[in-house]
Design a protein around this motif. Structure first.
Motif, PDB file in Angstrom:
ATOM      1  N   ALA A  18       0.714  -1.370   0.049  1.00 13.42           N
ATOM      2  CA  ALA A  18      -0.078  -0.070  -0.016  1.00 13.42           C
ATOM      3  C   ALA A  18       0.909   1.014   0.232  1.00 13.42           C
ATOM      4  O   ALA A  18       0.634   2.173  -0.858  1.00 13.42           O
ATOM      5  N   PHE A  19       2.014   1.235   0.733  1.00 12.59           N
ATOM      6  CA  PHE A  19       2.937   2.354   0.859  1.00 12.59           C
ATOM      7  C   PHE A  19       3.520   2.454  -0.507  1.00 12.59           C
ATOM      8  O   PHE A  19       3.769   3.732  -1.121  1.00 12.59           O
ATOM      9  N   GLU A  21       2.436   1.648  -3.443  1.00 14.20           N
ATOM     10  CA  GLU A  21       1.191   2.237  -4.282  1.00 14.20           C
ATOM     11  C   GLU A  21       1.254   3.719  -4.130  1.00 14.20           C
ATOM     12  O   GLU A  21       1.065   4.391  -5.115  1.00 14.20           O
ATOM     13  N   LYS A  22       1.136   4.357  -3.069  1.00 13.96           N
ATOM     14  CA  LYS A  22       1.071   5.510  -2.625  1.00 13.96           C
ATOM     15  C   LYS A  22       2.228   6.334  -3.229  1.00 13.96           C
ATOM     16  O   LYS A  22       2.223   7.630  -3.922  1.00 13.96           O
ATOM     17  N   GLY A 100       8.943  10.609  -0.515  1.00 11.85           N
ATOM     18  CA  GLY A 100       7.800   9.712   0.146  1.00 11.85           C
ATOM     19  C   GLY A 100       8.574   8.560   0.713  1.00 11.85           C
ATOM     20  O   GLY A 100       8.186   8.086   1.831  1.00 11.85           O
TER      21      GLY A 100
END
Length: 142
Positions: A18-19, A21-22, A100
């Motif tokens: 999920a990380f 993906e973001k 990020g």
């Protein structure tokens, strides 16, 4: 022959995907949980309550597939001795990805211009995964 990276996140695989993906625009692929396996894991391999952890997962970064798992769910991933290198064509995109990845992680080499790159930096993310982020320069003879 193809070589793929296979990352073991020791219980944090779904969170890591999920990380990515973001932060990196990863595309989630197939996920199989331990509880979905057609064969049970060998006795003692997993702690009780691990049925919902990821036995095997896949995600893509650009055109590259990365495979991932929660592994044996020890909670202590260790990604020493290698890094995944991500190439960008634009400095702004590399900066966004680098910052990020650094959120909750550790910068090992700040982004900056080098003789071989418009920008290059190294970072260890919050999961302990080492990354190299680069926008290469065209070198003489290219």
């Amino acid at each position: 022959m193809q070589v793929h990276s296979y990352l073991f996140f020791e219980g944090r695989c779904e969170e890591a995907i999920a990380f990515y993906e973001k932060v990196l625009g990863a595309k989630r692929g197939m996920l199989m949980r331990y509880g979905e396996s057609p064969e049970p894991c060998p006795e003692g391999m997993l702690p009780p309550g691990s049925e919902d952890k990821i036995m095997h997962g896949e995600f893509t970064l650009g055109e590259s597939m990365v495979m991932a798992s929660d592994g044996r769910v020890s909670g202590k991933p260790k990604f020493d001795g290698f890094s995944l290198s991500v190439d960008f064509t634009e400095v702004a995109a590399a900066e966004k990805a680098f910052h990020g990845l650094a959120d909750g992680g550790e910068v090992n080499m700040p982004l900056g211009e080098t003789f071989y790159a418009k920008t290059f930096g190294m970072v260890k993310d919050r999961f302990g995964m080492n990354w190299m982020v680069i926008v290469p320069k065209e070198m003489p003879g290219d």
